[in-house]
Write a protein that holds these residues in place. Sequence first.
Motif, PDB file in Angstrom:
ATOM      1  N   SER A  58      -4.126 -12.621  -4.369  1.00 50.30           N
ATOM      2  CA  SER A  58      -4.770 -12.198  -3.120  1.00 50.30           C
ATOM      3  C   SER A  58      -3.865 -11.267  -2.327  1.00 50.30           C
ATOM      4  N   GLU A  59      -2.594 -11.598  -2.236  1.00 54.01           N
ATOM      5  CA  GLU A  59      -1.652 -10.766  -1.492  1.00 54.01           C
ATOM      6  C   GLU A  59      -1.520  -9.374  -2.111  1.00 54.01           C
ATOM      7  N   LEU A  60      -1.670  -9.270  -3.423  1.00 54.79           N
ATOM      8  CA  LEU A  60      -1.540  -7.991  -4.117  1.00 54.79           C
ATOM      9  C   LEU A  60      -2.875  -7.277  -4.291  1.00 54.79           C
ATOM     10  N   GLU A  61      -3.945  -7.863  -3.709  1.00 49.63           N
ATOM     11  CA  GLU A  61      -5.311  -7.330  -3.828  1.00 49.63           C
ATOM     12  C   GLU A  61      -5.741  -7.184  -5.290  1.00 49.63           C
ATOM     13  N   LEU A  62      -5.363  -8.164  -6.093  1.00 48.02           N
ATOM     14  CA  LEU A  62      -5.752  -8.197  -7.495  1.00 48.02           C
ATOM     15  C   LEU A  62      -6.749  -9.304  -7.799  1.00 48.02           C
ATOM     16  N   GLU A 125      10.764  -5.350  -6.503  1.00 49.00           N
ATOM     17  CA  GLU A 125      11.048  -4.643  -5.256  1.00 49.00           C
ATOM     18  C   GLU A 125      10.365  -3.283  -5.256  1.00 49.00           C
ATOM     19  N   TYR A 126      10.315  -2.642  -6.432  1.00 52.22           N
ATOM     20  CA  TYR A 126       9.601  -1.364  -6.527  1.00 52.22           C
ATOM     21  C   TYR A 126       8.136  -1.537  -6.157  1.00 52.22           C
ATOM     22  N   ALA A 127       7.483  -2.580  -6.672  1.00 52.34           N
ATOM     23  CA  ALA A 127       6.074  -2.821  -6.365  1.00 52.34           C
ATOM     24  C   ALA A 127       5.875  -3.098  -4.879  1.00 52.34           C
ATOM     25  N   LYS A 128       6.799  -3.858  -4.290  1.00 53.27           N
ATOM     26  CA  LYS A 128       6.699  -4.131  -2.858  1.00 53.27           C
ATOM     27  C   LYS A 128       6.839  -2.842  -2.045  1.00 53.27           C
ATOM     28  N   HIS A 134       2.189   2.934   0.295  1.00 56.71           N
ATOM     29  CA  HIS A 134       0.847   3.422  -0.038  1.00 56.71           C
ATOM     30  C   HIS A 134      -0.274   2.477   0.386  1.00 56.71           C
ATOM     31  N   GLY A 135       0.057   1.340   0.990  1.00 52.39           N
ATOM     32  CA  GLY A 135      -0.982   0.432   1.440  1.00 52.39           C
ATOM     33  C   GLY A 135      -1.172  -0.759   0.518  1.00 52.39           C
ATOM     34  N   ASP A 136      -1.937  -1.741   1.003  1.00 50.72           N
ATOM     35  CA  ASP A 136      -2.111  -3.003   0.283  1.00 50.72           C
ATOM     36  C   ASP A 136      -2.738  -2.845  -1.090  1.00 50.72           C
ATOM     37  N   SER A 137      -3.550  -1.824  -1.287  1.00 54.43           N
ATOM     38  CA  SER A 137      -4.228  -1.633  -2.574  1.00 54.43           C
ATOM     39  C   SER A 137      -3.450  -0.729  -3.515  1.00 54.43           C
ATOM     40  N   THR A 140      -3.503  -1.753  -7.366  1.00 49.63           N
ATOM     41  CA  THR A 140      -4.791  -1.530  -8.028  1.00 49.63           C
ATOM     42  C   THR A 140      -5.066  -0.041  -8.176  1.00 49.63           C
ATOM     43  N   THR A 141      -4.708   0.752  -7.175  1.00 52.43           N
ATOM     44  CA  THR A 141      -4.902   2.202  -7.250  1.00 52.43           C
ATOM     45  C   THR A 141      -4.070   2.801  -8.373  1.00 52.43           C
ATOM     46  N   PHE A 142      -2.809   2.393  -8.455  1.00 54.51           N
ATOM     47  CA  PHE A 142      -1.910   2.932  -9.479  1.00 54.51           C
ATOM     48  C   PHE A 142      -2.377   2.556 -10.884  1.00 54.51           C
ATOM     49  N   ILE A 143      -2.697   1.274 -11.086  1.00 57.07           N
ATOM     50  CA  ILE A 143      -3.122   0.839 -12.415  1.00 57.07           C
ATOM     51  C   ILE A 143      -4.437   1.493 -12.810  1.00 57.07           C
ATOM     52  N   SER A 144      -5.361   1.602 -11.872  1.00 56.20           N
ATOM     53  CA  SER A 144      -6.636   2.266 -12.171  1.00 56.20           C
ATOM     54  C   SER A 144      -6.415   3.723 -12.542  1.00 56.20           C
ATOM     55  N   ARG A 145      -5.484   4.355 -11.880  1.00 56.93           N
ATOM     56  CA  ARG A 145      -5.188   5.754 -12.194  1.00 56.93           C
ATOM     57  C   ARG A 145      -4.596   5.891 -13.590  1.00 56.93           C
TER      58      ARG A 145
END
Length: 293
Positions: A58-62, A125-128, A134-137, A140-145
Amino acid sequence: SFPHSRTPAAYMLVFLLLGLAEGLSQVPGLNRTKENSPYHIYVITMPARKEHVMKSLSELELADAAKLHPAITPDNVEPEQIAEESVLKIKETACAMSHWTMYQKFLQSGQQYAIVIEDDFIPTEYAKDLIEDHGDSALTTFISRIITERKEDSWDLLNLARCYDCCMAKCQNVKETYEDFGAALVTSPHPYCGTAYLINRKAASVMSGNMPIVRETDDNMLYYGLEGELNYMSVTPRLFRQSHSLFGSSLHNDAPDECKECANQQCFAPGDMGADDYALEVAEWVGGNLLGA
């Protein structure tokens, strides 16, 4: 090469386990899979770790793309599911079976891509920093791309949490860059750790060859990459890592870094998978820059 003998009894027992444990995936707050999501997330989960998994996703919007997948325990492993030549401990076999049963679930779905995550994952730490910038999403934006921009004949298996790799420039080949995210996709000698990875249907089908179980999950991933049966790459910097401080680990004593120190400026250390039998294959895999390294 490892033999790939299979027995009908092994398959039958695994699918019985899949049916018996189906209830674990029915967790309020998950399984709200977005119809337009390009992937499913399967989190291999022990019952005691559900709360951590739900909170973290939930915190990672996944969470909207996530399904809990029941972990196989040693008590559920039958002799028919262990290869005669296996040297794995029973807990290692059970872990590999958890991934194998997840591949079958994914192949039964209509999705083309899946993220596999083990339940003791945490963001790096990179993901954080990515989320902060880039915001909470951002994840998901990066993986979708990564998925939508995937080129034909590109990766089939993408390690999102690689470890114990040799990351010298001469030991890896950059295949794709994402400058706005400060990240890249690379091929490299030995990207271990199966904490989190992205697969397509080809990878799931190929890696299903590990039944009866003969290899640990990350060895299985690397094995089929070295064999040339799937295209194996990694995201760097990695997005996830394993946290032993949360639950401890029944398999390993430490949580290794993404990159290890390269012994004597060499890409392999004695005992690394690929150091001997696969030297030429790995050299070709990472762009030929390992020959004579």
